[in-house]
Design a protein around this motif. Structure first.
Motif, PDB file in Angstrom:
ATOM      1  N   GLN A  14      12.828   7.017  -0.482  1.00  0.00           N
ATOM      2  CA  GLN A  14      11.623   6.561   0.137  1.00  0.00           C
ATOM      3  C   GLN A  14      11.662   4.650  -0.422  1.00  0.00           C
ATOM      4  O   GLN A  14      10.911   4.294   0.075  1.00  0.00           O
ATOM      5  CB  GLN A  14      10.255   7.637  -0.295  1.00  0.00           C
ATOM      6  CG  GLN A  14      10.633   8.785   0.744  1.00  0.00           C
ATOM      7  CD  GLN A  14       9.232   9.560  -0.156  1.00  0.00           C
ATOM      8  OE1 GLN A  14       8.709   9.451  -1.302  1.00  0.00           O
ATOM      9  NE2 GLN A  14       8.654  10.401   0.633  1.00  0.00           N
ATOM     10  N   THR A  42       3.701   6.860  -2.007  1.00  0.00           N
ATOM     11  CA  THR A  42       3.723   6.162  -0.509  1.00  0.00           C
ATOM     12  C   THR A  42       3.117   4.939  -0.004  1.00  0.00           C
ATOM     13  O   THR A  42       2.937   4.245  -0.333  1.00  0.00           O
ATOM     14  CB  THR A  42       5.040   6.746   0.600  1.00  0.00           C
ATOM     15  OG1 THR A  42       4.363   7.624   0.998  1.00  0.00           O
ATOM     16  CG2 THR A  42       6.003   7.707  -0.374  1.00  0.00           C
ATOM     17  N   ASP A 101       6.177  10.834   6.034  1.00  0.00           N
ATOM     18  CA  ASP A 101       6.680  11.691   5.843  1.00  0.00           C
ATOM     19  C   ASP A 101       5.593  12.934   5.452  1.00  0.00           C
ATOM     20  O   ASP A 101       4.769  13.564   4.699  1.00  0.00           O
ATOM     21  CB  ASP A 101       6.991  10.977   3.860  1.00  0.00           C
ATOM     22  CG  ASP A 101       7.140  12.144   2.887  1.00  0.00           C
ATOM     23  OD1 ASP A 101       8.058  12.621   3.199  1.00  0.00           O
ATOM     24  OD2 ASP A 101       6.328  11.516   1.800  1.00  0.00           O
TER      25      ASP A 101
END
Ligand SMILES: C[S@@+](CC[C@H](N)C(=O)[O-])C[C@H]1O[C@@H](n2cnc3c(N)ncnc32)[C@H](O)[C@@H]1O
Length: 166
Positions: A14, A42, A101
């Motif tokens: 990621q 994230t 995600d």
């Protein structure tokens, strides 16, 4: 592979993919979409990579670290299948980046969601914008971009959106 090793590979992928796209989008401004807030890791990284850009966060619930809860005006709560259809009105213009995600422990449900997500995200991304995701998706005008070489094949996916969309 232990779950710890798998987790490390996933979060490393990621970070590498998002850093790569931040380099590619340097100097370009516009909304960013975070599909799946989760713990907010994230989201927090996107905030660092794109300071000053509006980051719209989609999830069915807020369960993030308290330091990573997005402002209410940038939070879109509900199932993606309900919220994405009207998202363009909410975000005001097409996004330069969508990060998805949304994988879960159920491979069949995740694959079905990924089949929905590609076409649902496509009209939300401006030409030349990017989609980064933990799941493979297929959209005709998206061109697959190889992730950085440190990311093992099939771990994370990047596309650049071409012309011809909505
Ligand atoms: C793996 S977590 C995201 C983790 C996040 N990227 C992080 O760094 O902490 C996946 C998130 O997607 C959300 N999600 C999965 N399917 C969804 C759906 N159909 N609609 C809305 N949210 C969904 C879940 O609620 C969960 O918070």
């Amino acid at each position: 592979m232990s779950r710890l090793d798998a987790f490390i590979k996933r979060v490393t992928a990621q970070r590498e993919c998002l850093n790569e796209i931040a380099r590619r989008l340097h100097g370009r401004s516009g909304p960013i979409l975070e599909l799946g807030l989760g713990n907010g890791r994230t989201y927090d990284h996107l905030r660092e990579l794109f300071p000053g850009q509006p980051i719209f966060v989609f999830d069915r619930e807020i369960a993030a670290h308290p330091a990573c809860v997005p402002p209410a005006e940038f939070t879109v709560l509900g199932d993606f299948r309900d919220t994405l259809a009207t998202a363009l009105t909410r975000i005001g213009r097409r996004a330069i980046l969508a990060h998805g995600d949304f994988g879960s422990g159920d491979p069949e449900r995740t694959a079905a969601l990924a089949r929905f997500m590609g076409p649902a995200l496509d009209p939300l991304i401006e030409p030349g914008g990017y989609v980064v995701s933990d799941q493979p998706m297929t959209v005709a005008r998206w061109r697959a971009i190889a992730p950085p070489p440190t990311v093992e094949p099939g771990r994370y996916f990047i596309w650049q959106v071409g012309d011809g969309g909505a």
